[in-house]
Enzyme design. Structure first.
Site, PDB file in Angstrom:
ATOM      1  N   SER A  91       1.088  -1.445  -0.121  1.00 20.59           N
ATOM      2  CA  SER A  91      -0.138  -0.077   0.174  1.00 20.59           C
ATOM      3  C   SER A  91       0.520   1.538   0.396  1.00 20.59           C
ATOM      4  O   SER A  91       1.626   0.897  -0.527  1.00 20.59           O
ATOM      5  CB  SER A  91      -1.503   0.228   1.499  1.00 20.59           C
ATOM      6  OG  SER A  91      -1.774   0.903   1.295  1.00 20.59           O
TER       7      SER A  91
ATOM      8  N   PHE B 105     -10.818   3.198   7.832  1.00 19.18           N
ATOM      9  CA  PHE B 105     -10.124   3.015   6.763  1.00 19.18           C
ATOM     10  C   PHE B 105      -9.536   1.546   6.666  1.00 19.18           C
ATOM     11  O   PHE B 105      -9.266   0.906   5.557  1.00 19.18           O
ATOM     12  CB  PHE B 105      -8.296   4.065   6.922  1.00 19.18           C
ATOM     13  CG  PHE B 105      -8.049   4.241   5.085  1.00 19.18           C
ATOM     14  CD1 PHE B 105      -8.373   5.550   4.767  1.00 19.18           C
ATOM     15  CD2 PHE B 105      -6.894   3.481   5.431  1.00 19.18           C
ATOM     16  CE1 PHE B 105      -7.289   5.678   3.657  1.00 19.18           C
ATOM     17  CE2 PHE B 105      -5.678   3.547   4.093  1.00 19.18           C
ATOM     18  CZ  PHE B 105      -6.249   4.894   3.134  1.00 19.18           C
ATOM     19  N   LEU B 106      -9.533   0.762   7.489  1.00 20.80           N
ATOM     20  CA  LEU B 106      -9.311  -0.128   7.820  1.00 20.80           C
ATOM     21  C   LEU B 106     -10.381  -1.254   7.012  1.00 20.80           C
ATOM     22  O   LEU B 106     -10.078  -2.233   6.625  1.00 20.80           O
ATOM     23  CB  LEU B 106      -8.796  -0.669   9.365  1.00 20.80           C
ATOM     24  CG  LEU B 106      -7.664  -0.105   9.957  1.00 20.80           C
ATOM     25  CD1 LEU B 106      -7.494  -1.072  11.686  1.00 20.80           C
ATOM     26  CD2 LEU B 106      -5.961   0.133   9.485  1.00 20.80           C
TER      27      LEU B 106
ATOM     28  N   LEU C  35     -12.581  -0.187   4.940  1.00 23.24           N
ATOM     29  CA  LEU C  35     -12.012  -0.219   3.295  1.00 23.24           C
ATOM     30  C   LEU C  35     -10.978  -1.180   2.939  1.00 23.24           C
ATOM     31  O   LEU C  35     -11.463  -1.737   1.539  1.00 23.24           O
ATOM     32  CB  LEU C  35     -11.579   1.263   2.964  1.00 23.24           C
ATOM     33  CG  LEU C  35     -12.716   1.789   2.985  1.00 23.24           C
ATOM     34  CD1 LEU C  35     -12.580   3.800   2.381  1.00 23.24           C
ATOM     35  CD2 LEU C  35     -13.848   1.737   1.814  1.00 23.24           C
ATOM     36  N   GLN C  36      -9.806  -1.474   3.548  1.00 23.51           N
ATOM     37  CA  GLN C  36      -8.630  -2.186   3.230  1.00 23.51           C
ATOM     38  C   GLN C  36      -9.218  -3.325   2.618  1.00 23.51           C
ATOM     39  O   GLN C  36      -9.205  -4.924   2.155  1.00 23.51           O
ATOM     40  CB  GLN C  36      -7.905  -2.226   4.290  1.00 23.51           C
ATOM     41  CG  GLN C  36      -7.380  -0.697   4.485  1.00 23.51           C
ATOM     42  CD  GLN C  36      -5.825  -0.876   4.924  1.00 23.51           C
ATOM     43  OE1 GLN C  36      -4.879  -2.212   5.224  1.00 23.51           O
ATOM     44  NE2 GLN C  36      -5.641   0.583   5.737  1.00 23.51           N
TER      45      GLN C  36
ATOM     46  N   ASP D 185      -9.807  -5.562  -4.610  1.00 21.92           N
ATOM     47  CA  ASP D 185      -9.005  -4.094  -3.851  1.00 21.92           C
ATOM     48  C   ASP D 185     -10.194  -3.182  -4.085  1.00 21.92           C
ATOM     49  O   ASP D 185     -10.611  -2.548  -5.199  1.00 21.92           O
ATOM     50  CB  ASP D 185      -8.062  -4.324  -3.858  1.00 21.92           C
ATOM     51  CG  ASP D 185      -6.695  -3.258  -2.794  1.00 21.92           C
ATOM     52  OD1 ASP D 185      -7.764  -2.369  -2.184  1.00 21.92           O
ATOM     53  OD2 ASP D 185      -5.372  -3.229  -3.133  1.00 21.92           O
TER      54      ASP D 185
ATOM     55  N   HIS E 249      -7.517  -5.339  -0.475  1.00 26.49           N
ATOM     56  CA  HIS E 249      -6.104  -4.682  -0.212  1.00 26.49           C
ATOM     57  C   HIS E 249      -5.295  -5.923   0.686  1.00 26.49           C
ATOM     58  O   HIS E 249      -3.837  -5.241  -0.021  1.00 26.49           O
ATOM     59  CB  HIS E 249      -6.275  -3.739   0.628  1.00 26.49           C
ATOM     60  CG  HIS E 249      -5.695  -2.322   0.642  1.00 26.49           C
ATOM     61  ND1 HIS E 249      -5.249  -1.868  -1.082  1.00 26.49           N
ATOM     62  CD2 HIS E 249      -4.717  -1.738   1.190  1.00 26.49           C
ATOM     63  CE1 HIS E 249      -4.290  -0.632   0.060  1.00 26.49           C
ATOM     64  NE2 HIS E 249      -3.874  -0.769   0.887  1.00 26.49           N
TER      65      HIS E 249
END
Length: 256
Positions: free
Chosen positions: A81, A143-144, A146-147, A207, A235
């Site tokens: 990333s 945010f995690l 979304l990963q 992803d 991701h």
């Protein structure tokens, strides 16, 4: 002050660079397999993990320089990333130090542009940056989420990441803001044709953060690069499909 790092294992040298907001513990699920084959150096980027109090400048080159300051003189680099962008910057700035480059779930440009559709909208990233100031923990956890979105193993993977992120205390808030700023501004595309080390780009088909087509375009722009897309991962392919991920690492690092 230099970033924290830890070296273990025996074999060819391999450097691991984690992503935004996390730290080197994220590699724990595959560390035993890696150290059985490699001498692994895990680095906590400034402001993250054990390097929480280590200062760093605001440019991607500053982050790469910090990692280079504790990395072996010459090794293969594996960056995930934002860590993949840092590793790519290191390979561009110090090609004599990077034997091979593995860019995992990364991209030369994180946000969309007129000629770059394979990315997050700038407005979405700006919203994250704004929310980070108002609700730090909530925004990091979002945010995690979304990963792992779209990954068949999303729930256990999210639990793993949430347990890891605050294990060594909160990441430095200003560094995380700097990281989001880098994601919004860095564009490595024009420099990729000059990248010298052999490179393998690995994407996850599901992803939502770094579109697999961004990975494909990145590989196509690098003279000595190939591209692999793991079909059932998002991701964090090294967590959701470690068997195939490790095969891609071993095959590439052992190539003649």
């Amino acid at each position: 002050m230099t970033p924290w790092y830890e070296t273990s294992g025996d074999g060819p040298l391999l450097v691991l660079i984690h992503g935004w907001g996390l730290h080197s513990d994220v590699w724990d699920p595959i560390l035993a397999e890696l150290t059985a084959r490699y001498r692994v150096t895990r680095i906590d980027l400034p402001g993250h993990g054990h390097s929480r109090e280590v200062p760093v400048g605001e440019s991607l080159a500053d982050w790469a320089e910090a990692a280079l300051s504790v990395a072996p003189e010459k090794a293969s680099w594996l960056g995930w990333s934002l860590g993949g962008m840092v590793a790519t910057r290191a390979a561009l700035d110090a090609p004599e130090r990077v034997e091979r480059l593995l860019a995992v779930a990364t991209t030369p440009r994180f946000v969309t542009g007129p000629d770059w559709p394979h990315a997050m909208a700038p407005e979405t990233l700006e919203k994250f940056a704004s929310e980070l100031r108002n609700d730090f923990k909530g925004t990091v956890q979002q945010f995690l989420a979304l990963q792992v979105q779209g990954d068949p193993q999303a729930r256990p993977l999210l639990r793993q990441l949430r347990e890891a992120v605050f294990r060594h205390g909160e990441p430095h808030h200003q560094v995380l803001e700097n990281g989001l700023s880098l994601l919004g501004s860095v564009d490595l595309r024009a420099e990729l044709p000059g990248l010298k080390p052999p490179t393998r780009v690995i994407s996850g088909r599901l992803d939502r953060l770094t579109h697999p087509e961004a990975g494909r375009a990145m590989a196509e722009a690098i003279p000595k690069a190939d591209y692999h897309c793991l079909q059932r991962t998002a991701h964090a392919p090294f967590l959701s499909d470690p068997e195939h991920f490790l095969e891609l690492i071993h095959d590439f690092t052992q190539a003649g």
